[in-house]
Every structure is written in structure tokens, then in C-alpha cells.
Design a protein around this motif. Structure first.
Motif, PDB file in Angstrom:
ATOM      1  N   UNK A   1      -5.816   9.622   1.103  1.00 23.49           N
ATOM      2  CA  UNK A   1      -6.956   9.040   0.390  1.00 23.49           C
ATOM      3  C   UNK A   1      -6.886   9.321  -1.103  1.00 23.49           C
ATOM      4  N   UNK A   2      -6.626  10.577  -1.441  1.00 26.80           N
ATOM      5  CA  UNK A   2      -6.563  10.953  -2.856  1.00 26.80           C
ATOM      6  C   UNK A   2      -5.193  10.705  -3.468  1.00 26.80           C
ATOM      7  N   UNK A   3      -4.242  10.320  -2.625  1.00 32.13           N
ATOM      8  CA  UNK A   3      -2.884   9.990  -3.076  1.00 32.13           C
ATOM      9  C   UNK A   3      -2.270  11.133  -3.882  1.00 32.13           C
ATOM     10  N   UNK A   4      -2.269  12.311  -3.278  1.00 28.84           N
ATOM     11  CA  UNK A   4      -1.681  13.464  -3.956  1.00 28.84           C
ATOM     12  C   UNK A   4      -0.947  14.359  -2.962  1.00 28.84           C
ATOM     13  N   UNK A   5      -0.070  15.179  -3.497  1.00 30.11           N
ATOM     14  CA  UNK A   5       0.706  16.117  -2.697  1.00 30.11           C
ATOM     15  C   UNK A   5      -0.081  17.415  -2.579  1.00 30.11           C
ATOM     16  N   UNK A   6      -0.387  17.804  -1.348  1.00 25.36           N
ATOM     17  CA  UNK A   6      -1.100  19.059  -1.111  1.00 25.36           C
ATOM     18  C   UNK A   6      -0.141  20.247  -1.103  1.00 25.36           C
TER      19      UNK A   6
ATOM     20  N   UNK B   1      11.562   6.629   4.056  1.00 25.02           N
ATOM     21  CA  UNK B   1      11.056   7.702   4.911  1.00 25.02           C
ATOM     22  C   UNK B   1       9.536   7.723   4.870  1.00 25.02           C
ATOM     23  N   UNK B   2       8.964   7.640   3.667  1.00 24.34           N
ATOM     24  CA  UNK B   2       7.503   7.598   3.533  1.00 24.34           C
ATOM     25  C   UNK B   2       6.933   6.382   4.253  1.00 24.34           C
TER      26      UNK B   2
ATOM     27  N   UNK C   1       9.244  12.978  -5.889  1.00 22.05           N
ATOM     28  CA  UNK C   1      10.374  12.213  -6.397  1.00 22.05           C
ATOM     29  C   UNK C   1      11.521  12.121  -5.388  1.00 22.05           C
ATOM     30  N   UNK C   2      11.740  13.188  -4.647  1.00 26.03           N
ATOM     31  CA  UNK C   2      12.850  13.202  -3.683  1.00 26.03           C
ATOM     32  C   UNK C   2      12.430  12.774  -2.280  1.00 26.03           C
ATOM     33  N   UNK C   3      11.178  12.402  -2.119  1.00 20.56           N
ATOM     34  CA  UNK C   3      10.737  11.802  -0.859  1.00 20.56           C
ATOM     35  C   UNK C   3      11.144  10.336  -0.885  1.00 20.56           C
TER      36      UNK C   3
ATOM     37  N   UNK D   1       0.825  -1.214   0.000  1.00 17.80           N
ATOM     38  CA  UNK D   1       0.000   0.000   0.000  1.00 17.80           C
ATOM     39  C   UNK D   1       0.858   1.263   0.000  1.00 17.80           C
ATOM     40  N   UNK D   2       1.954   1.235   0.743  1.00 14.71           N
ATOM     41  CA  UNK D   2       2.851   2.389   0.760  1.00 14.71           C
ATOM     42  C   UNK D   2       3.522   2.558  -0.602  1.00 14.71           C
ATOM     43  N   UNK D   3       3.923   1.445  -1.222  1.00 18.33           N
ATOM     44  CA  UNK D   3       4.555   1.515  -2.547  1.00 18.33           C
ATOM     45  C   UNK D   3       3.581   2.077  -3.587  1.00 18.33           C
ATOM     46  N   UNK D   4       2.303   1.678  -3.509  1.00 16.71           N
ATOM     47  CA  UNK D   4       1.298   2.196  -4.439  1.00 16.71           C
ATOM     48  C   UNK D   4       1.059   3.690  -4.211  1.00 16.71           C
ATOM     49  N   UNK D   5       1.044   4.097  -2.950  1.00 16.66           N
ATOM     50  CA  UNK D   5       0.913   5.516  -2.627  1.00 16.66           C
ATOM     51  C   UNK D   5       2.089   6.287  -3.204  1.00 16.66           C
ATOM     52  N   UNK D   6       3.280   5.760  -3.034  1.00 14.56           N
ATOM     53  CA  UNK D   6       4.494   6.413  -3.499  1.00 14.56           C
ATOM     54  C   UNK D   6       4.458   6.627  -5.018  1.00 14.56           C
ATOM     55  N   UNK D   7       4.034   5.601  -5.732  1.00 19.52           N
ATOM     56  CA  UNK D   7       3.940   5.707  -7.192  1.00 19.52           C
ATOM     57  C   UNK D   7       2.894   6.733  -7.608  1.00 19.52           C
TER      58      UNK D   7
END
Length: 291
Positions: A148-153, A105-106, A99-101, A86-92
Motif C-alpha cells: 500500500x505504501x510502496x516501500x521496503x520494510x 521476480x516481483x 534495485x536488485x529485486x 501496477x507492478x511496474x509503478x510499485x517497482x519504481x
């Protein structure tokens, strides 16, 4: 001899030593006055101001060269395949803005968020702020995420404490007057208008590691030394006294995006936290997802 009292005729050597001791004492007094006090922030980086966590360094001493390479992080042990996936899917899904996160760490940030949600220690669902304080201050190293929306605010620069290092933070401390950044998980609290304008209080959730945040006045706030103009002029950000200080052009947006009752994770070398519990995180994720 005409500038000294008449006793100097009889004790010139003694008076010279008294004068010398007076100068030394005055220098020590100035050094002591640099300790942290409520909401005082440093605006300009100086060599002498970097040593709050260790023995004083002479002002004339050259700064040691900074290695800009972060410490390598292994995958978090004891993590279930489901959480890792789930974390890997969020990351993608976060895309190029993250990209630099770094993925490890995530991963730690997400596990801590899930564990804290399970314990009821954070109230705002699906919002996670993470700062990789092992990256140099020349990089945008803070992200506010919608899980939830898997985006960077928000993606922002953030300054570290002047006691923590130069371009890259190397030392971290929970100690009052250390002027160091303190690593670990925080719960965001209410806002107020302080000397830096809009600011958001932080509660440290890791005992002994960041639990003095309120007493140290560690808050989210804006500062001119954390912005792009300062970076362009000095090739690095300036330093706070331990606050994760934000750019003047973006701090209001970051403070609003994080909100109250959310999870903020400051990552760095040597971090240990009881909230990095893979088993509890797996239970929370299976029961409620990122909520």
C-alpha cells in the motif's frame, strides 16, 4: 602379527579385508548421520555437505566454480496490462533499496500474492516478502514490502539450504532430509522460541514443491552463518538445512515485519505454481487493490 588374535597367523589376508570393510562401513555411517533432522542447522560450509540432493562427492573434490549470473526470466505470460502497469509503478516507487529485486521476480510475487488473497489462503493484507534465491548469497536478496505504501520494510541477507548449492543455489527440493531450499509460496505462521531464538513457522502452499515445510521444520530464524560478520570472513554465507535463515543482527526485525498470515515467495529457476494466475490476480486487484 602380535596385535591380532592367534587366528591371524592362519588368515592374515582375510582379517585385513575385514578391517578395511569396517573402515568403509564406519565412513558410510558418518555420511548417513548428516541427514536433516528437526531444527538441526549447519554452521560451517563444507564441500561434502553440499550434495544432499545428488550422489555423494568425495570430501577431497574441489567445488565447481559458481556462475553468479541468475537465470533470465521472461515476463509472466497471460498478464493483463493493468496488473503489469501496477507492478511496474510499485517497482519504481520502491526506489534504490529494491534495485536488485528483478522486475520479473516481483511480478510473479505480486501475482501470487493477489491470487492467494483472492483464495483466502493468506490473511495479512498488503505485506509481501520475496526472496530471489537465484541471486548469490553474497547479496541481500530478501525484501519485505508494504504494497500500500510502496516501500521496503526490510532488506536482508538470507541463506539457502546446504543441498542447494554453493554461493548460488542451483538445486531445490521438497523432499525430507534433502537439506535443499524449496521454492514457491508460503504463508507465515506463529512464532516460537527455539534453538535459534525467535523463529516463525512457515506453511508451504505449493503441493509437491514446498508442502513438506512443516514436516521439515522449515522456519524463519536467525543464524550466525547468515550475517555480515560471517560473510566478511568467508566471502559467502553459510548454509541451513533448508530454512531461509536470516542475519543475527536483523532476524527479529524481519520476522516482526513479515508478521503472521502473510505471503512469502521464494523464487528460483524452474518454479511453477498454480498461484501464478494472471486472470485471478487481475480480478483481485480491480476489486480490492493491494488489500
Amino acid at each position: 602379527m602380535a596385535f591380532f588374535p592367534s587366528t591371524s597367523v592362519f588368515f592374515p589376508g582375510r582379517l585385513r579385508w575385514q578391517c578395511l570393510l569396517g573402515v568403509v562401513a564406519a565412513g558410510l555411517l558418518v555420511a548417513e548421520s548428516g541427514c536433516q533432522s528437526a531444527e538441526k542447522e549447519s554452521r560451517k560450509p563444507t564441500i561434502g555437505s553440499q550434495t544432499m540432493c545428488q550422489a555423494p562427492v568425495p570430501v577431497a573434490a574441489a567445488a565447481p566454480p559458481d556462475s553468479l549470473q541468475p537465470v533470465a526470466l521472461a515476463p509472466l505470460p497471460g498478464l493483463s496490462a493493468e496488473v503489469r502497469q501496477q507492478v511496474a509503478e510499485l517497482y519504481q516507487a520502491l526506489g534504490s533499496e529494491a534495485q536488485e529485486l528483478r522486475l520479473p521476480v516481483l511480478e510473479r510475487a505480486c501475482v501470487g500474492y493477489l491470487t492467494l488473497r483472492h483464495a483466502g489462503r493468506i490473511r495479512r493484507p498488503a505485506v509481501l516478502a520475496v526472496a530471489d534465491m537465484d541471486l548469490p548469497s553474497t547479496k541481500k536478496r530478501l525484501w519485505v514490502l508494504d504494497l500500500n505504501k510502496k516501500r521496503v520494510l526490510q532488506h536482508s541477507y538470507v541463506a539457502h539450504g546446504r543441498g542447494s548449492g554453493y554461493v548460488r543455489a542451483r538445486r531445490f527440493s521438497n523432499r525430507i532430509k534433502s537439506a535443499c531450499t524449496a521454492l514457491g509460496f508460503y504463508r507465515t505462521a506463529d512464532t516460537y522460541d527455539g534453538k535459534h531464538g525467535l523463529s516463525r513457522r512457515l506453511h508451504g502452499l505449493d503441493p509437491g514443491q514446498n508442502s513438506n515445510a512443516l514436516d521439515r521444520y522449515v522456519v524463519l530464524h536467525g543464524a550466525d552463518y547468515a550475517g555480515q560478520a560471517y560473510l566478511a570472513k568467508h566471502q559467502q554465507l553459510g548454509y541451513s538445512r533448508g530454512c531461509p535463515a536470516l542475519p543475527p543482527e536483523q532476524y527479529r526485525a524481519v520476522i516482526k515485519a513479515v508478521g503472521e498470515g502473510a505471503c512469502l515467495f521464494l523464487s528460483g529457476p524452474g518454479l511453477e505454481s498454480k498461484w501464478l494466475d494472471g486472470g485471478v490476480a487481475a480480478q483481485q486487484l480491480a476489486a480490492r487493490g493491494w488489500q
